[in-house]
Write a protein that holds these residues in place. Sequence first.
Motif, mmCIF file in Angstrom:
data_model
loop_
_atom_site.group_PDB
_atom_site.id
_atom_site.type_symbol
_atom_site.label_atom_id
_atom_site.label_comp_id
_atom_site.label_asym_id
_atom_site.label_seq_id
_atom_site.Cartn_x
_atom_site.Cartn_y
_atom_site.Cartn_z
ATOM 1 N N MET A 149 0.896 -1.318 -0.031
ATOM 2 C CA MET A 149 0.489 0.299 0.054
ATOM 3 C C MET A 149 0.933 1.712 0.181
ATOM 4 S SD MET A 149 -3.590 -1.198 -0.174
ATOM 5 C CE MET A 149 -3.741 0.777 0.010
ATOM 6 N N PHE A 190 -15.807 0.564 8.564
ATOM 7 C CA PHE A 190 -15.779 -0.351 8.409
ATOM 8 C C PHE A 190 -16.169 -1.177 7.057
ATOM 9 C CE2 PHE A 190 -13.132 -0.026 11.983
ATOM 10 C CZ PHE A 190 -12.296 -0.244 11.607
ATOM 11 N N LYS A 191 -16.090 -1.479 5.784
ATOM 12 C CA LYS A 191 -17.187 -1.645 4.470
ATOM 13 C C LYS A 191 -16.228 -3.367 4.327
ATOM 14 C CE LYS A 191 -19.392 2.136 4.652
ATOM 15 N NZ LYS A 191 -20.438 1.860 4.791
ATOM 16 N N TYR A 193 -15.825 -5.846 1.648
ATOM 17 C CA TYR A 193 -15.219 -5.880 0.321
ATOM 18 C C TYR A 193 -15.232 -7.277 -0.064
ATOM 19 C CZ TYR A 193 -15.324 -0.977 -0.762
ATOM 20 O OH TYR A 193 -15.041 -0.096 -1.473
ATOM 21 N N GLN A 195 -13.591 -9.727 -3.420
ATOM 22 C CA GLN A 195 -13.019 -10.079 -4.457
ATOM 23 C C GLN A 195 -12.951 -11.571 -5.746
ATOM 24 O OE1 GLN A 195 -9.059 -10.194 -5.152
ATOM 25 N NE2 GLN A 195 -8.500 -9.695 -7.208
ATOM 26 N N LEU A 211 -12.652 -8.832 2.353
ATOM 27 C CA LEU A 211 -11.691 -8.503 2.476
ATOM 28 C C LEU A 211 -12.158 -6.905 3.229
ATOM 29 C CD1 LEU A 211 -9.683 -8.459 -0.828
ATOM 30 C CD2 LEU A 211 -9.289 -9.031 0.877
ATOM 31 N N ARG A 213 -12.569 -2.798 4.486
ATOM 32 C CA ARG A 213 -11.857 -1.487 3.631
ATOM 33 C C ARG A 213 -12.538 -0.062 5.049
ATOM 34 N NH1 ARG A 213 -9.276 -4.560 1.550
ATOM 35 N NH2 ARG A 213 -8.674 -4.183 -1.002
ATOM 36 N N TRP A 214 -11.504 0.476 4.850
ATOM 37 C CA TRP A 214 -11.969 1.479 6.276
ATOM 38 C C TRP A 214 -12.405 2.914 5.544
ATOM 39 C CZ3 TRP A 214 -8.915 2.380 11.474
ATOM 40 C CH2 TRP A 214 -10.052 3.824 12.254
ATOM 41 N N ILE A 215 -13.578 3.323 5.276
ATOM 42 C CA ILE A 215 -13.715 4.177 4.134
ATOM 43 C C ILE A 215 -14.150 5.883 5.723
ATOM 44 C CG2 ILE A 215 -15.415 5.508 2.530
ATOM 45 C CD1 ILE A 215 -14.062 3.035 2.465
ATOM 46 N N MET A 221 -11.505 6.227 1.212
ATOM 47 C CA MET A 221 -10.666 5.044 1.818
ATOM 48 C C MET A 221 -9.241 4.672 2.400
ATOM 49 S SD MET A 221 -9.919 1.834 -0.346
ATOM 50 C CE MET A 221 -11.625 2.062 -1.697
ATOM 51 N N LEU A 224 -4.806 0.663 3.367
ATOM 52 C CA LEU A 224 -4.752 -0.807 4.352
ATOM 53 C C LEU A 224 -3.462 -0.598 5.282
ATOM 54 C CD1 LEU A 224 -4.750 -4.057 2.226
ATOM 55 C CD2 LEU A 224 -6.616 -2.939 4.018
ATOM 56 N N PRO A 415 -17.639 -3.727 -3.277
ATOM 57 C CA PRO A 415 -18.547 -3.705 -2.299
ATOM 58 C C PRO A 415 -19.121 -4.485 -2.079
ATOM 59 C CG PRO A 415 -17.536 -1.356 -3.003
ATOM 60 C CD PRO A 415 -17.663 -2.158 -4.017
#
Length: 426
Positions: A149, A190-191, A193, A195, A211, A213-215, A221, A224, A415
């Motif tokens: 990242m 916290f979202k 996601y 893949q 996974l 993700r912190w929005i 975003m 990580l 998402p």
Amino acid sequence: MSLYDLYGQIDPKNELWIKAKYDHIVETKQENYCLVTLMLKNFNSISHELGSEESERVIHQSFEILSDLLGHDEYIARIHSHYFNLLIKSEPTEESLHPRAHQFHFAIRDIIEEKTGKKLYLEMGFYPMIKEGVDFYSARYYADLCRNMSHHQKYAESSYELYYLSYVDQKEEYAKFQDLVQDALENENFKLYLQPKVELSTGKVTGAEALVRWIDPQRGMLPLAEFLPSLEENGSIRDVDRYLFDKACSYIERWHKNYNQDFVISFNLSEAYYNGPYFMPEYKETYKKYQFPEELIRIELLESIVLNDLEKLKPLVDEIYDFGFSCALDDFGSGFSSFDILINVKLSELKIDRSLFQDYHNEKERLVIKGIVDVAHNLGMKVVAEGIEIKEYVDYLTEIGCDYIQGFYFYKPMPIDEFEKIFVLK
């Protein structure tokens, strides 16, 4: 593959060698060392242009250049392809590490320009070794989180990230971060996601990896590397994982009941679960709130972590299977892989790490990949290839009977609502 140098000889400066150096530094309590993970950036596309033999020469030249920049009692090892680990001396501050990243960048930048007209850039992650009790694989995992990242400091196209929050021990900082995490959980920042994983025999999406993700409402975003290492370090990852597991279960139930659509969703098991209380009682309690088949839940075990304590892993895996969930081994091939895991631990799926997919034209690489697929199939496991971005690998993996592909060639992480629209409400 990673144990051999340019001329086909065993390279003594490999993963086991630098791990021994790391262990010695820790055991003898030497101060001001930093573990660096370094990768030649976008080298896959460059290697297509250069060809296999010339690409290997560039990697070898990079190794020699970086070696010449190291001082006394500093070390470098080629782990695989164009991925290196270094142990350098430095104060654990950005002011001290910034010049080293700058030095590495400018030393490598121009070495392919004459042949390709392009610059060669680096991705680097720095882990200051000032925490006690952090083994080599965990330290490298934290450094790789930062490398993957890296965006914070840039020199043209090279980049690096420093693992910082991991060594800030002040109670004030700890409490502040805990408050931020709790606020994010309460506000659903916290979202989840997903893949998608594509089944090669049908071309259909049959599952996905969950996974986090912190929005942030103000910043968008968050990288990580800015929060995930700290979540794992202080144990907050358990709260986040439980929240996301509950969220995922609610969607899986809805897809199963309302749309007759079933997808196997995989969840990463973080290091916090190996060093703390078992996670299964919490996950069982959450799962029992919903109604869908247990086999739609898969737990991913990170190879670099489970290698450290195989005996501790077995009862955990048994409990997972006894309840009806299944297990996958994640990132296989990312380090010095142990086939003991495949022999002694029950697994349903093996995920080949993206690091093995670096140079399609390299015949040895393709043979290693085929060998892993064949071994996994003979042991009754399905195989997922991670990080696939080009058609040549898709065609080859289809040819050798790989079961699934997960990578940008087909889908990036998305998402969960977007996943639902594309694959459930189609």
